[in-house]
Design an enzyme around this catalytic site. Structure first.
Site, PDB file in Angstrom:
ATOM      1  N   LYS A 116     -70.810 -25.578 -62.160  1.00 52.47           N
ATOM      2  CA  LYS A 116     -70.646 -26.516 -61.505  1.00 52.47           C
ATOM      3  C   LYS A 116     -71.365 -27.343 -60.962  1.00 52.47           C
ATOM      4  CE  LYS A 116     -73.618 -25.545 -57.890  1.00 52.47           C
ATOM      5  NZ  LYS A 116     -74.671 -25.377 -57.212  1.00 52.47           N
TER       6      LYS A 116
ATOM      7  N   ASP B   5     -73.396 -20.373 -53.769  1.00 51.01           N
ATOM      8  CA  ASP B   5     -72.009 -20.760 -54.443  1.00 51.01           C
ATOM      9  C   ASP B   5     -71.328 -20.173 -54.668  1.00 51.01           C
ATOM     10  OD1 ASP B   5     -73.675 -23.506 -53.989  1.00 51.01           O
ATOM     11  OD2 ASP B   5     -74.904 -23.379 -55.508  1.00 51.01           O
TER      12      ASP B   5
END
Length: 287
Positions: A10, A130
């Protein structure tokens, strides 16, 4: 017999800290994307353990009950006689969502291959801020404490080079070092980006509010950013998440690979990788 799932790195292309709730959680406004580099998970029949960790970046990662992959697996229900093999390629505690990406990959793997039901949104968020965005696997705007995902105009085709100087920066310490907690939100574009230059101009107007406090704790991050900005073909550079991984954007694969070789040659102890921006699926640099 085994089935596999990819856990993409990410990247917080921009990360604004816009407030702090009474319970201590920080409010974020972030443009999140992914790169075609990451960890791999396999569902293995006849495994001798619920979780086996392999890969060069797996040293120091415990396969104990608190591991995010096992926590995600418990939410779905790991079928009897099956285990998960996690190949770690992303460095630990590095600001690119390695643990969250692994947990999200475990959720996708088990819901698809084991016939499990996806846990509730609250249960997914409890794994980590996340995890929801990593579960979505697409570029988007992430806000709230990580639970609000909104569409974002399509990003141009770019390649990202990720660099970690092999220093761990604890996320709580970075937030404690952040002096201002109520910063402005992202300035949203009016529409689609007409060209790459327009996107880069917009990105330059945004921030990572955690970059300065992270550098104060780990000056090596500033060194990485200087190195990335000095690369001839680099279009942009910034720290991702709470660090210490930083990224640089490049127009094409060949530029990115040349940058990887250059950085690796000068700093052999650093972790360096390249991947196509926006790709939650694995992309081979040599492909």
């Amino acid at each position: 017999m085994s089935r596999a799932e990819f856990a993409a790195a990410k990247i917080n292309l921009a990360l604004h800290v816009t407030g702090q709730r009474a319970d201590g959680y920080h409010l974020l406004d972030s443009l999140v994307s992914f790169a075609g580099v990451g960890d791999s998970l396999r569902l293995v029949t006849g495994a001798t353990a619920a979780l086996q960790i392999t890969g060069a970046e797996g040293r120091g990662l415990s396969p104990g009950e608190d591991n995010l992959v096992l926590r995600a697996a418990r939410l779905c229900g790991l079928p009897y006689g099956q285990g998960i093999e996690l190949e770690k390629r992303l460095p630990l505690a590095s600001g690119i969502g390695g643990g969250s990406a692994d947990a999200a990959a475990a959720l996708r793997l088990l819901t698809r291959e084991a016939g499990a039901v996806l846990p509730s949104a609250d249960q997914i968020l409890a794994l980590g801020a996340d995890v929801p965005v990593c579960l979505s696997g697409r570029s988007c705007r992430m806000s709230g404490v990580g639970e609000i995902l909104s569409p974002f105009p399509e990003l141009p085709e770019l390649w990202a080079v990720l660099v970690n100087p092999r220093v761990e920066v604890p996320t709580p310490a970075v937030f404690r070092a952040l002096k201002v907690k109520d910063n402005p939100s992202l300035t949203l574009p009016e529409g689609a980006f007409s060209e790459t230059a327009a996107f880069l101009d917009w990105l330059a107007e945004q921030r990572n509010d955690l970059e300065e406090p992270a550098i104060s704790l780990a000056p090596e991050i500033g060194t990485v950013l200087d190195v990335l900005w000095d690369l001839p073909e680099a279009l942009f550079a910034r720290m991702s998440g709470s660090g210490a991984t930083c990224f640089a954007l490049f127009a094409c694969k060949s530029d990115a690979l040349r940058a990887v070789y250059k950085v690796q040659g000068s700093y052999p102890d650093w972790w360096v990788a390249a991947g196509a921006l926006g790709h939650a699926a694995e992309v081979s640099p040599g492909a």
